[in-house]
Design a protein around this motif. Structure first.
Motif, PDB file in Angstrom:
ATOM      1  N   ASN A 215      45.032  47.071  42.106  1.00  0.00           N
ATOM      2  CA  ASN A 215      44.482  45.732  41.957  1.00  0.00           C
ATOM      3  C   ASN A 215      45.460  44.688  42.465  1.00  0.00           C
ATOM      4  N   TRP A 237      41.247  41.250  42.324  1.00  0.00           N
ATOM      5  CA  TRP A 237      40.626  41.743  43.552  1.00  0.00           C
ATOM      6  C   TRP A 237      41.081  43.172  43.817  1.00  0.00           C
ATOM      7  N   THR A 243      36.076  44.243  45.713  1.00  0.00           N
ATOM      8  CA  THR A 243      35.398  43.686  44.551  1.00  0.00           C
ATOM      9  C   THR A 243      36.264  42.594  43.940  1.00  0.00           C
ATOM     10  N   ARG A 245      36.799  39.927  40.556  1.00  0.00           N
ATOM     11  CA  ARG A 245      36.483  39.635  39.167  1.00  0.00           C
ATOM     12  C   ARG A 245      37.087  38.293  38.804  1.00  0.00           C
ATOM     13  N   SER A 247      38.458  35.942  36.012  1.00  0.00           N
ATOM     14  CA  SER A 247      39.048  36.139  34.686  1.00  0.00           C
ATOM     15  C   SER A 247      39.666  34.836  34.202  1.00  0.00           C
ATOM     16  N   ASN A 253      37.933  39.209  31.663  1.00  0.00           N
ATOM     17  CA  ASN A 253      36.980  39.191  32.773  1.00  0.00           C
ATOM     18  C   ASN A 253      35.702  38.468  32.383  1.00  0.00           C
ATOM     19  N   ARG A 256      31.940  39.855  37.628  1.00  0.00           N
ATOM     20  CA  ARG A 256      32.334  40.781  38.682  1.00  0.00           C
ATOM     21  C   ARG A 256      31.353  40.647  39.830  1.00  0.00           C
ATOM     22  N   LYS A 257      31.885  40.599  41.032  1.00  0.00           N
ATOM     23  CA  LYS A 257      31.048  40.525  42.232  1.00  0.00           C
ATOM     24  C   LYS A 257      31.582  41.496  43.275  1.00  0.00           C
ATOM     25  N   GLY A 313      39.656  44.918  32.596  1.00  0.00           N
ATOM     26  CA  GLY A 313      39.235  43.542  32.349  1.00  0.00           C
ATOM     27  C   GLY A 313      39.368  43.072  30.920  1.00  0.00           C
TER      28      GLY A 313
END
Length: 939
Positions: A215, A237, A243, A245, A247, A253, A256-257, A313
């Motif tokens: 991450n 990321w 992806t 997130r 936070s 978190n 999430r995308k 998260g």
């Protein structure tokens, strides 16, 4: 009783220029008020053998201090400071793992502000650091690197892009001109090879990139006061999966995308879904941070809490500092985690905390501020850099130095089993939690402490629970009593942990799914023949897992896009035989009829392609541009792949068709491809025309495009123009005459005349027949309007050799606009009536002046042997005199448009026939029904 204390590892004597390092640290401490946080510019390599100091003001550069394994080499080696080859500020240093070297890191990269990266390798036998090569991280020479880090096999950084001229007019874009980029890297013997650059996030504020495991955390820059409104949240990321997130420091978190594999993410779109929620939050500020190395992030917050944001998260609070410890964010701090022990320095105090229960294990006073770092050889023990050297926290029994002076018996372990019993730790934790609980609910201003709680006797619950916990590990009766009291709560906790574990394993399930889809797609495409069940199975894979199936297709076919814009594939011809096989079960019909580039298809309006992250969303039906087919349809393999290409990489579709045609030609795959050894019959499938013959590949590829039918509302097709561009490209890539003419008509319908001429010039060279068809089509278009006037010279150059003047005139006269359109073009203000053979300069009618170069060229070519018509265009009687006008009054053609137009056409033809007769008396030309005919003269 075990006691934790600092033990010196080195006083920098065994480092090159150790005295200079001592002097630098001494000046740092003495000028601490004027030069804040200078320790943040010190880097210690993971093996603890190299110390680098980044110089920022007033001198820009990098100092290096190295520890040799052979001390006698220190005096003989000449010192070399890295990064001094250019007078550019240094952003940071990135350490790499050298797999060819045991015992530590010997490779690093010095990252400069202008995007340059210098790679160095430490060779002890050859005198220290040696430069390997220099590379550019950024693509733009005007980019400015803000922060950089390394995550697994990625180099990630935040760079500032220069504002464009249009964005200078908008003040708010000043804070959003940064972007997050990444490059893959691979450590080789004497180099570090970099992959291509990819922008992962656009238009974001200034971020510090912090790597932790797989991450990367994007934290707002506390020095940038202009983005304080964006400090309520930060991003997590994953460079591998792209992806993001969102936070916060109070909730963990929030969102999430998943970023599509074919598109780049935009910061504003990323946070749109949680803007309202963020506005209601008041999270604490971040005073310090440190990666855990396993994907998490330690945070020192303004409230005094040390929290851990786990890689799943979840935000977990570990330890609460006293209220007076963090007077301001400017106080120097350093924190790191070592297995189950958290080490934290605030000013001149070192805290050691057990992360499992939050109990303070030790508090050690320091003479100076220190910098914590992780030594890869002793990850479980905290290491500290101080002015006087490098130190490690050790466990000692009895007095501070211990009874055993043998250094081999030293164990840098911080386990709690030898110092504090688990029961005592649990009892202490019970009373501390009880103090917090009762203090929050108390109306008294008197502070409640653990000692008062133990002595007072006011609250029996914590005392009872402490007794149960104290007996838990000492007797079976205590265990049974504790389990009986907490059985319901423990069941609830177990259920909660199972739910959390399921959420955490979502990514693991997706990884397994990705692997299985890749194996199955590869197996089916590599099979020599697909039966009906296998084809249905392949269709279901593309329906259920569109994103994974697309990536599996790229891997199975080894699709690569080279620099020239074409695709390549290195798989054997047998695989392409399976891909191009136009087979389909007769009992299962596809709901996607091919369009053949025409507007005869009856497609529904397109639906958006599913996100690559939505792997488990079933598609109820397959629209013409959705990635997978519907559950009740079975497309041939080629159509199935074309749909997938169109969904995830539309620009690749013409290239994919070109590659398929090349493979079909090179492998000799004929019209009956795939039917030779089939054990089940096919008829009327999508890969065949009505007469049973195999369709051309371009017609099969066109089936992936959602083109509207006649009378359809184009508003329901937002991507109609882009899809029609792809249709034209597919038709041209096929190279077939009918397809080329069809693409030409589409371009003429869109009035893209420049591209029309480019296509004509390109394909007229293929064959005389296609040349004649293209020229005739364009000549008909020239006769109808004046839009092609700027390109007439190019068009006349395409005139076929066998086309005569008579044929040209017949084509032009046949395609002159109707009488109604001509009469409507007459303006009362025009001095020339519509019956005149010379049109108004503002009119759209064709004139002889425009045809003169073409007719001259054709006549010269016809009379080239005897030069009979050499002076036809120089004759003083050309153009012919104006026909006699009618009597004064309203022209007849005005009152009777049809009669006037016919008379005008006949006059034009008669005059042209008379001119030709004067120069070629051997033939007699007559006019019949608006056409010129030539017959031999009876004389």
């Amino acid at each position: 009783m075990m006691q934790r204390m600092l033990e010196q590892v080195t006083d920098f004597v065994d480092f090159t220029r150790g005295t200079d390092l001592n002097e630098y640290l001494r000046q740092t401490y003495s000028n601490n008020r004027s030069c804040k946080n200078n320790l943040s510019d010190v880097r210690v390599s993971p093996d603890g053998r190299h110390i680098h100091v980044i110089l920022r003001k007033p001198k820009v550069g990098l100092m290096t201090f190295d520890k040799y394994q052979r001390p006698q080499q220190i005096q003989s080696q000449k010192h070399l400071d890295l990064g001094m080859t250019r007078a550019v500020p240094i952003v940071d240093i990135v350490y790499f793992d050298d797999k060819n070297r045991d015992g530590g890191v010997a490779l690093l990269a010095v990252i400069f502000e202008n995007g340059k990266a210098e790679f160095w390798k430490f060779l002890e036998l050859k005198g220290g650091w040696h430069p390997l090569h220099t590379a550019d991280l950024c693509n733009s020479p005007r980019a400015k690197v803000i922060s950089v880090s390394a995550s697994q096999n990625y180099i990630v950084w935040c760079e500032e892009r220069p504002p464009s001229e249009s964005s200078l007019l908008v003040n708010e874009t000043h804070n959003f001109r940064y972007c997050i980029c990444k490059r893959t890297y691979e450590v080789e013997e004497m180099a570090v090879s970099l992959g291509g650059m990819k922008i992962a996030l656009h238009n974001n504020p200034r971020y510090n990139v912090i790597s932790s495991g797989e991450n990367v955390y994007l934290l707002p820059d506390l020095k940038d006061k202009s983005t304080m409104s964006l400090s309520k949240f930060f991003l997590m990321w994953s460079p591998r999966y792209d992806t993001f997130r969102v936070s916060s420091t109070c909730k963990g978190n929030l969102l999430r995308k998943d970023s599509p594999y074919t598109k780049e993410s935009d910061f504003r779109r990323l946070i749109t879904d949680c803007t309202g929620y963020l506005s209601a939050l008041s999270p604490p500020d971040i005073y310090g941070y440190s990666p855990t190395g396993s994907g998490g992030l330690l945070l020192l917050l303004s409230t005094g809490w040390v929290s851990l944001l786990q890689k799943d998260g979840v935000l977990r609070q570990i330890y609460k500092l006293a209220d007076n410890c963090l007077a301001s964010s400017s106080a120097h701090n350093s924190l790191n985690v070592y297995q189950d022990t958290l080490a934290l320095t605030i000013g001149r105090t070192l805290y050691l905390i057990d992360t499992t229960c939050g109990v303070e294990l030790e508090k050690i006073a320091l003479k100076r501020e220190g910098l914590l770092y992780v030594n890869r050889t002793e990850r479980q023990a905290p290491h500290l850099l101080l002015e006087t050297g490098l130190y490690v926290v050790m466990l000692r029994d009895g007095d501070p130095w211990g009874h055993d002076s043998d250094p081999k018996q030293k164990t840098p372990s911080l386990g709690t089993g030898e110092s504090i019993s688990p029961a005592a730790l649990l009892v202490e934790a019970v009373f501390e939690e009880a103090c917090k609980y009762y203090q929050q609910r108390s109306l008294s201003s008197t502070r409640l402490t653990v000692e008062k709680l133990k002595r007072g006797g006011m609250f029996q619950a914590p005392i009872t629970l402490a007794n149960i916990v104290g007996d838990y590990l000492q007797s079976r009766r205590g265990q049974e009593k504790l389990l009986g009291s907490l059985e319901a709560e423990l069941k609830g906790l177990v259920s909660l942990e199972e739910v959390k574990g399921g959420l955490v394993k979502e990514r693991e399930v997706e990884d397994v799914c990705e692997s299985l889809v890749q194996q199955e797609v590869g197996r089916l495409l590599l099979s020599s023949e697909l039966d009906r069940d296998s084809l249905l199975y392949l269709n279901s894979i593309f329906s259920l897992f569109p994103g994974q199936a697309w990536r599996a297709t790229q891997s199975a076919l080894q699709l690569r896009c080279n620099g020239e814009g074409s695709l390549s594939s290195k798989v054997p011809p047998e695989v392409w035989k399976t891909v191009l096989s136009p087979v389909q079960a007769p009992t299962v019909t596809a709901n996607l009829p091919y369009t053949n580039g025409n507007s005869q298809s009856k497609h529904k309006p397109p639906k958006p392609c599913p996100s690559t992250g939505s792997s488990f969303k079933l598609s109820p039906s397959l629209s013409s541009n959705s990635c997978p087919p519907a559950a009740n349809s079975a497309l041939p393999v080629f159509e199935l792949l074309c749909h997938s290409v169109f969904c995830f990489q539309p620009s690749w579709l013409p290239r994919f068709l070109e590659l398929a045609q090349q493979q079909q030609t090179s492998a000799g795959l004929g019209m009956g491809l795939g039917l030779g050894g089939s054990t089940w019959s096919y008829s009327g499938g999508r890969g065949f025309a009505e007469n049973g013959e195999s369709l051309p590949l371009y017609k099969r590829a066109l089936s992936a495009l959602p083109l509207p039918g006649p009378g359809s509302d184009l508003k329901q097709y937002p991507d109609y123009e882009q899809n029609q561009d792809l249709e034209v490209d597919l038709l041209l890539v096929s190279g077939r005459p009918n397809a080329v003419l069809q693409a030409l008509r589409i371009l003429m319908g869109r009035r893209q005349w420049e591209r029309v001429t480019q296509v004509a010039q390109r394909f007229c060279r293929q064959s005389p027949l296609l040349n004649k068809e293209i020229f005739t089509t364009l000549l008909c278009e020239v006769a109808q309007h004046r839009d092609l006037d700027p390109y007439l010279d190019l068009l006349w150059a395409l005139c076929p050799e066998d086309l005569t003047v008579t044929a040209i005139l017949n084509i032009v006269l046949k395609n002159i606009p109707s009488s109604s359109s001509l009469s409507t073009s007459f303006s009362p203000s025009s001095n020339i009536p519509p019956s005149s053979p010379f049109a108004d300069p503002q009119s759209s009618q064709l004139t002889f002046g425009l045809l003169k170069p073409l007719l001259s060229k054709v006549l010269q070519r016809e009379t080239r042997p005897n030069q009979r018509y050499a002076d036809i265009l120089q004759s003083p009687s050309f153009p012919p005199p104006t026909p006699p006008r009618q009597a004064k009054g309203l022209p007849r053609s005005t009152t009777e448009p049809s009669i006037g137009l016919d008379q005008q056409h006949n006059d034009i033809i008669s005059n042209m026939a008379a001119i030709l007769d004067q120069h070629d008396p051997s033939k007699h030309r007559t006019v019949h029904g608006g056409r010129v005919t030539s017959t031999p003269n009876p004389d």
